[in-house]
Design an enzyme around this catalytic site. Structure first.
Site, PDB file in Angstrom:
ATOM      1  N   SER A 126      38.361  34.299 -21.904  1.00  0.00           N
ATOM      2  CA  SER A 126      39.111  35.546 -22.068  1.00  0.00           C
ATOM      3  C   SER A 126      40.098  35.746 -20.931  1.00  0.00           C
ATOM      4  O   SER A 126      39.859  35.299 -19.812  1.00  0.00           O
ATOM      5  CB  SER A 126      38.111  36.711 -22.082  1.00  0.00           C
ATOM      6  OG  SER A 126      38.760  37.922 -21.825  1.00  0.00           O
ATOM      7  N   TYR A 151      31.232  42.091 -18.237  1.00  0.00           N
ATOM      8  CA  TYR A 151      31.688  41.201 -19.323  1.00  0.00           C
ATOM      9  C   TYR A 151      32.653  40.153 -18.751  1.00  0.00           C
ATOM     10  O   TYR A 151      32.488  38.957 -19.000  1.00  0.00           O
ATOM     11  CB  TYR A 151      32.389  42.004 -20.416  1.00  0.00           C
ATOM     12  CG  TYR A 151      33.201  41.128 -21.343  1.00  0.00           C
ATOM     13  CD1 TYR A 151      34.582  41.017 -21.210  1.00  0.00           C
ATOM     14  CD2 TYR A 151      32.581  40.368 -22.329  1.00  0.00           C
ATOM     15  CE1 TYR A 151      35.323  40.178 -22.034  1.00  0.00           C
ATOM     16  CE2 TYR A 151      33.307  39.526 -23.165  1.00  0.00           C
ATOM     17  CZ  TYR A 151      34.689  39.443 -23.002  1.00  0.00           C
ATOM     18  OH  TYR A 151      35.415  38.602 -23.813  1.00  0.00           O
ATOM     19  N   LYS A 155      32.403  35.781 -18.309  1.00  0.00           N
ATOM     20  CA  LYS A 155      33.386  34.762 -18.695  1.00  0.00           C
ATOM     21  C   LYS A 155      33.770  33.903 -17.479  1.00  0.00           C
ATOM     22  O   LYS A 155      33.875  32.679 -17.572  1.00  0.00           O
ATOM     23  CB  LYS A 155      34.629  35.408 -19.314  1.00  0.00           C
ATOM     24  CG  LYS A 155      34.360  36.083 -20.656  1.00  0.00           C
ATOM     25  CD  LYS A 155      33.805  35.104 -21.694  1.00  0.00           C
ATOM     26  CE  LYS A 155      33.568  35.768 -23.030  1.00  0.00           C
ATOM     27  NZ  LYS A 155      32.953  34.849 -24.033  1.00  0.00           N
TER      28      LYS A 155
HETATM   29  C1  WQD Z   1      44.140  47.698 -25.005  1.00  0.00           C
HETATM   30  C2  WQD Z   1      45.010  48.845 -24.505  1.00  0.00           C
HETATM   31  C3  WQD Z   1      43.784  50.639 -23.513  1.00  0.00           C
HETATM   32  C4  WQD Z   1      41.870  52.152 -27.141  1.00  0.00           C
HETATM   33  C5  WQD Z   1      40.299  43.507 -24.773  1.00  0.00           C
HETATM   34  C6  WQD Z   1      38.910  43.127 -25.060  1.00  0.00           C
HETATM   35  C7  WQD Z   1      38.405  42.101 -24.086  1.00  0.00           C
HETATM   36  C8  WQD Z   1      39.394  40.971 -23.928  1.00  0.00           C
HETATM   37  C9  WQD Z   1      40.783  41.506 -23.627  1.00  0.00           C
HETATM   38  C10 WQD Z   1      38.631  39.120 -25.237  1.00  0.00           C
HETATM   39  C11 WQD Z   1      44.536  49.387 -23.155  1.00  0.00           C
HETATM   40  C12 WQD Z   1      44.533  51.102 -24.763  1.00  0.00           C
HETATM   41  C13 WQD Z   1      42.616  51.380 -26.273  1.00  0.00           C
HETATM   42  C14 WQD Z   1      42.257  53.500 -27.401  1.00  0.00           C
HETATM   43  C15 WQD Z   1      44.108  53.221 -25.900  1.00  0.00           C
HETATM   44  N1  WQD Z   1      39.439  40.173 -25.088  1.00  0.00           N
HETATM   45  N2  WQD Z   1      43.711  51.909 -25.671  1.00  0.00           N
HETATM   46  N3  WQD Z   1      43.365  53.980 -26.771  1.00  0.00           N
HETATM   47  O1  WQD Z   1      40.930  46.541 -22.687  1.00  0.00           O
HETATM   48  O2  WQD Z   1      42.800  44.879 -23.098  1.00  0.00           O
HETATM   49  O3  WQD Z   1      40.385  44.277 -23.593  1.00  0.00           O
HETATM   50  O4  WQD Z   1      41.132  42.393 -24.666  1.00  0.00           O
HETATM   51  O5  WQD Z   1      37.823  38.734 -24.502  1.00  0.00           O
HETATM   52  O6  WQD Z   1      37.189  41.641 -24.628  1.00  0.00           O
HETATM   53  O7  WQD Z   1      38.131  44.288 -24.953  1.00  0.00           O
HETATM   54  O8  WQD Z   1      41.647  45.889 -25.043  1.00  0.00           O
HETATM   55  O9  WQD Z   1      42.042  47.151 -27.106  1.00  0.00           O
HETATM   56  O10 WQD Z   1      40.364  48.059 -25.425  1.00  0.00           O
HETATM   57  O11 WQD Z   1      42.794  48.142 -24.904  1.00  0.00           O
HETATM   58  O12 WQD Z   1      45.102  53.689 -25.332  1.00  0.00           O
HETATM   59  O13 WQD Z   1      41.610  54.263 -28.179  1.00  0.00           O
HETATM   60  O14 WQD Z   1      44.909  49.922 -25.425  1.00  0.00           O
HETATM   61  O15 WQD Z   1      43.858  51.623 -22.498  1.00  0.00           O
HETATM   62  O16 WQD Z   1      45.659  49.744 -22.397  1.00  0.00           O
HETATM   63  P1  WQD Z   1      41.495  45.458 -23.493  1.00  0.00           P
HETATM   64  P2  WQD Z   1      41.637  47.348 -25.680  1.00  0.00           P
END
Ligand code: WQD
Length: 342
Positions: A126, A151, A155
Site C-alpha cells: 500500500s 495498518y 504493510k
Molecule cells: C481519501 C480522502 C479523506 C471519507 C486509503 C485506504 C488505505 C490505502 C490508501 C490501500 C482523504 C477524504 C474520506 C469521507 C472525506 N489503500 N474523505 N470524507 O485515507 O487515502 O486511505 O487509501 O491500502 O487502505 O484506506 O482513503 O478514502 O479514507 O480518504 O473527505 O467521508 O477522502 O480525508 O483525504 P485514504 P480514504
C-alpha cells in the site's frame, strides 16, 4: 495452465483480481474466511467468468489449517496474498487484532511457500508505507516515513518480512504491489466494494450518500495547502489494479524479473483532490451530492500520488480508466446493490 492461490479472494481487490486471472487463462483457488467479505462475491465471479472458484474458508493465522490447502492442492504455481484487515481508522482502535491477523497470516503463508516450494509470491502492499511524503509524487525509492497507523505498519513490516524471507530463499521470487486508492467496480456491476458498516473510504461514502443510505457526507477539511484546500490522492480503478496482479504473476512466471524481490507503485500518476472527485461524481452521474466541509481527519496524508513509470515499463501495465469512469462504475455498483436489496 498455471494455478494461482488468491488469499482474500472474496475481498474487493481479490475478487476483481480473480476475474482478471481467469480472463487471462489461469486456474484460481481462493482462501477467505469472510471476516471482512461476503461469500456471495463468488456468485458474481461465476456470472462474469462462468467459472466456479474453490474457496477454503479457513483462518490463515492457523498454520495447520493453512497447510491443509497446500496438501490438497499440490500444484500451486503462485500466490497473491491479499488477506488482511485494512481499515486505517479501525487499526488505531484495535492494534493487537491488526498485528495478530496481518502478520501471522503472512508468516503462515510464507511458511507454506517454503514447505510446499511455491515459486512466485505477490504481496498486496500500500502507498501507506510512504506515510506523509515530503514530495506528493512518490517513486518506489521514496524514503518511507513512519506509518500513520498500525495498518500502515503491518504493510511496512510485511514488506520487510518478505524481503528477509526471499533473501534466505533465493529460488523464491516476490513482487510487492503498492496500491494507491482503489475505487470503482467491475463494469458488469456484479462485483464491487462491499464496505461493512459505515464506510470509511471516500468513494463508498459518496455513493452511499447519493443513494440515500447516509444523510450527508463530510469533506474532512478544505484548509490544506493544496489547489482547492482538500487532500490529494491517486484514485485508481480496481480493474486496473487487478490487471497489474495478473501481469505481475506473468512477469515472474516468464522469469522477466531482475531480482527476486521487486516493488511497483500502482497508481494512475494523477493527483485528484477530494472536491474534484466529488465534482467528477456529480458531473458524470448528473447528480447533486449532499456534502459539507467538516474538520480534518486525524492521520490523513495531505497529498500523495504515484510515479507509476516502473510498473508501466517493467510489467507492460497501462491504466485504462480515468476518474470519471471510476465514479460512473462506483455509482452503477451502488445502484446494483440497491436493486439486490443490500
Ligand atoms: C481519501 C480522502 C479523506 C471519507 C486509503 C485506504 C488505505 C490505502 C490508501 C490501500 C482523504 C477524504 C474520506 C469521507 C472525506 N489503500 N474523505 N470524507 O485515507 O487515502 O486511505 O487509501 O491500502 O487502505 O484506506 O482513503 O478514502 O479514507 O480518504 O473527505 O467521508 O477522502 O480525508 O483525504 P485514504 P480514504
Amino acid at each position: 495452465m498455471a494455478t494461482i492461490l488468491v488469499t482474500g479472494g472474496a475481498g474487493y481487490i481479490g475478487s476483481h483480481t480473480i476475474v482478471d486471472l481467469i480472463d487471462h487463462g489461469f486456474e484460481v483457488i481462493s482462501i477467505d474466511n469472510f471476516s471482512n467479505s461476503n461469500k456471495q462475491v463468488f456468485e458474481g465471479i461465476k456470472k462474469i467468468t462462468n467459472q466456479s472458484v474453490i474457496n477454503y474458508n479457513i483462518d490463515l493465522t492457523n498454520l495447520d489449517d493453512t497447510r491443509k490447502v497446500f496438501i490438497n492442492h499440490t500444484k500451486i504455481d503462485g500466490i497473491i496474498h491479499f488477506a488482511a484487515f485494512k481499515a486505517v481508522g479501525e487499526s488505531v482502535e484495535k492494534p493487537l487484532e491488526y498485528y495478530h491477523n496481518n502478520m501471522n497470516s503472512l508468516i503462515n503463508i510464507l511458511k507454506c511457500v517454503d514447505e510446499f516450494s511455491v515459486p512466485h509470491f505477490v504481496f498486496s502492499s500500500s502507498c501507506t508505507v510512504y506515510g506523509n511524503p515530503d514530495e506528493a509524487c512518490v517513486t518506489e525509492q521514496t524514503p518511507q516515513q513512519p506509518a500513520a497507523s498500525p495498518y500502515g505498519y503491518t504493510k511496512q513490516i510485511g514488506e520487510r518480512i518478505i524481503e528477509d524471507f526471499v533473501h534466505i530463499n533465493p529460488n523464491k521470487k516476490a513482487i510487492l504491489l503498492r496500491y494507491f486508492n482503489p475505487v470503482g467496480a467491475h463494469p458488469s456491476a456484479l462485483i464491487g466494494e462491499l464496505p461493512i458498516g459505515k464506510p470509511m473510504n471516500l468513494v463508498p461514502a459518496i455513493t452511499q450518500t447519493a443513494i440515500g443510505k447516509l444523510p450527508k457526507m463530510l469533506v474532512y477539511g478544505n484548509d490544506y495547502d493544496t489547489r482547492d484546500g482538500s487532500c490529494v490522492r491517486d484514485y485508481i480503478h480496481v480493474c486496473d489494479i487487478a490487471r497489474a496482479h495478473t501481469l505481475a504473476i506473468e512477469y515472474l512466471i516468464k522469469e522477466k524479473n531482475q531480482s527476486n524481490i521487486e516493488v511497483f507503485n500502482l497508481g494512475t500518476g494523477n493527483g485528484v483532490t477530494v472536491l474534484e472527485a466529488i465534482n467528477s461524481f456529480e458531473q458524470v452521474n448528473d447528480l447533486k451530492l449532499n456534502y459539507e466541509i467538516g474538520p480534518r481527519r486525524a492521520g490523513d496524508v495531505v497529498a500523495i500520488y504515484a510515479n507509476n513509470n516502473l510498473a508501466k515499463e517493467k510489467l507492460g501495465w497501462q491504466t485504462k480508466y480515468n476518474i470519471n469512469d471510476m465514479m460512473q462504475s462506483a455509482w452503477k455498483w451502488e445502484l446494483h446493490l440497491k436493486e439486490s436489496n443490500h
